[in-house]
Each structure stands twice: as C-alpha cells, then as structure tokens.
Design an enzyme around this catalytic site. Structure first.
Site, PDB file in Angstrom:
ATOM      1  N   TYR A   1      58.965  50.439   4.796  1.00  0.00           N
ATOM      2  CA  TYR A   1      59.937  49.996   5.801  1.00  0.00           C
ATOM      3  C   TYR A   1      59.296  49.986   7.186  1.00  0.00           C
ATOM      4  O   TYR A   1      59.416  49.013   7.945  1.00  0.00           O
ATOM      5  CB  TYR A   1      61.158  50.912   5.757  1.00  0.00           C
ATOM      6  CG  TYR A   1      62.207  50.611   6.786  1.00  0.00           C
ATOM      7  CD1 TYR A   1      62.966  49.442   6.722  1.00  0.00           C
ATOM      8  CD2 TYR A   1      62.456  51.499   7.836  1.00  0.00           C
ATOM      9  CE1 TYR A   1      63.930  49.156   7.678  1.00  0.00           C
ATOM     10  CE2 TYR A   1      63.422  51.225   8.795  1.00  0.00           C
ATOM     11  CZ  TYR A   1      64.149  50.056   8.710  1.00  0.00           C
ATOM     12  OH  TYR A   1      65.106  49.790   9.656  1.00  0.00           O
TER      13      TYR A   1
ATOM     14  N   GLU B   1      73.407  50.544   9.444  1.00  0.00           N
ATOM     15  CA  GLU B   1      73.306  51.595  10.465  1.00  0.00           C
ATOM     16  C   GLU B   1      74.639  52.332  10.583  1.00  0.00           C
ATOM     17  O   GLU B   1      74.670  53.544  10.782  1.00  0.00           O
ATOM     18  CB  GLU B   1      72.885  51.016  11.822  1.00  0.00           C
ATOM     19  CG  GLU B   1      71.437  50.596  11.910  1.00  0.00           C
ATOM     20  CD  GLU B   1      70.435  51.741  11.849  1.00  0.00           C
ATOM     21  OE1 GLU B   1      70.821  52.926  11.940  1.00  0.00           O
ATOM     22  OE2 GLU B   1      69.235  51.453  11.707  1.00  0.00           O
TER      23      GLU B   1
ATOM     24  N   TRP C   1      68.414  57.979   7.166  1.00  0.00           N
ATOM     25  CA  TRP C   1      68.134  56.572   6.899  1.00  0.00           C
ATOM     26  C   TRP C   1      67.516  56.411   5.519  1.00  0.00           C
ATOM     27  O   TRP C   1      67.723  55.408   4.850  1.00  0.00           O
ATOM     28  CB  TRP C   1      67.240  55.987   7.995  1.00  0.00           C
ATOM     29  CG  TRP C   1      66.931  54.546   7.751  1.00  0.00           C
ATOM     30  CD1 TRP C   1      65.709  54.000   7.532  1.00  0.00           C
ATOM     31  CD2 TRP C   1      67.868  53.457   7.649  1.00  0.00           C
ATOM     32  NE1 TRP C   1      65.825  52.642   7.307  1.00  0.00           N
ATOM     33  CE2 TRP C   1      67.138  52.286   7.385  1.00  0.00           C
ATOM     34  CE3 TRP C   1      69.255  53.367   7.765  1.00  0.00           C
ATOM     35  CZ2 TRP C   1      67.738  51.043   7.220  1.00  0.00           C
ATOM     36  CZ3 TRP C   1      69.860  52.131   7.609  1.00  0.00           C
ATOM     37  CH2 TRP C   1      69.103  50.988   7.339  1.00  0.00           C
TER      38      TRP C   1
END
Length: 196
Positions: free
Chosen positions: A26, A48, A56
C-alpha cells in the site's frame, strides 16, 4: 521507532509502511499518489470513515470484501442501497459491521450524486482544497474540507478522517524526505492534471 527504515529489500521507506507486507505494498504503490478518479476517491473517503477507531491495516485486510459489498464503490449503485441492503450488510462478517458507518456510506453516495448535479465532480471538488494550491496549512485545509462536506450533508468526514484521505489521495505529499517514494510522489504531483 525511526521515521524512515531500510527494509530487507534495501529500500528506505516511511517506517509505518515497512512492517506488514500489505502495508508495504500500500505504501509503495498507492499512498500519496495523486488520484482524480471518482470511484477511487469515494472508496477512500468511505474506507477512512470505516477506519475511524480502528487500524488502517484492519481495513486493508477487508478492502476486497468492502469492494464486493459496496459494488466497487460505484457511487450510483451505492446510492440505490436501501434499508434491506443495510440489514444484509450488517450480517456480512467480511466488512466492519457498524450501522452508522454503513448508513453514512449510502448517504455519502447520495451526497456525491448531489455534487454532480451541481455541475461538478468529486475530483474537482476535493482538489479545490489542495493545500499547495491554496497556500494554506494542510491540517487547516482538512478542517475546511471536512466542514464543507458536513455542510453538504456528508457523514463520518471529520478533520482527522479527511486529512488521512488527503494524504492517501496525493493532495499532500507526506512521504518523508528519506523515503524512496517522496521524490516519486513529488514528480507525480508536478505532472498531475488537476481536475476542473
């Protein structure tokens, strides 16, 4: 923990992106690269929101499940979700089963359609808040974008969520100077055609 670490592959990267292979991919391939595609922007803003209160990495591990559950974050498809769809999603163990966040995603798809009806695009709208273009502090721009989204009826778009979105979508380059991606992202931002 140092801000930049050199991995086993000999690459210097932001320390947060050096542990889990999913984080590394990522960090190396997505985070901070400028995006104007509506579907990707909408997905990131929604994810988000789902991440709020979680890591995350939890969201990254479930991202493909989210994409399946939310029709690849196609704005028009999600805007058509109804109460029955929400109830079905609350039974889906592959995503974060939080009613308020699921309902916010449906609501936000409808608000995104409203934005389009006003003659704009999500890309043009969010990039108008780019800190470099306005000459303002990124955190202040995140607050301004958050406030405007809320005024337009969006949900789960607080300043922290919006700032993380701006970092991820390339509105700011928060790769550290010692990270290999910093210069790459700077170049991508220089040549990126801002949507109008």
């Amino acid at each position: 923990m140092p801000d930049v670490v050199v991995g086993d592959d000999g690459v210097a990267r932001c320390s947060w992106g050096a542990g889990d292979p999913l984080y590394m991919s990522y960090h190396d391939l997505e985070w901070g690269r400028p995006v104007d595609d509506e579907q990707r922007l909408f997905e990131k803003l929604c994810l988000e929101g789902f991440q709020s209160g979680l890591s995350w990495l939890t969201i990254l591990r479930k991202r493909e499940n989210f994409r399946r559950a939310f029709k690849s974050f196609d704005v028009d498809a999600v805007a058509r979700f109804n109460a029955r769809t929400v109830e079905r999603l609350l039974q889906d163990a592959g995503i974060v089963r939080n009613r308020a966040k699921i309902e916010a995603t449906v609501n936000n798809a409808r608000r995104c359609r409203d934005l389009r009806k006003g003659g704009g695009s999500l890309g043009a709208y969010v990039w108008a808040f780019e800190p470099a273009a306005t000459g303002t502090d990124p955190a202040e721009q995140a607050k301004a974008l958050s406030k405007d989204l809320k005024r337009r009826g969006w949900a789960f778009v607080g300043p922290t969520t919006v700032f993380a979105f701006m970092q991820a979508m390339g509105l700011v380059n928060d790769h550290l100077p010692g990270c290999f991606a910093h210069a790459e992202v700077e170049h991508l931002r220089e040549v990126f055609q801002r949507p109008e």
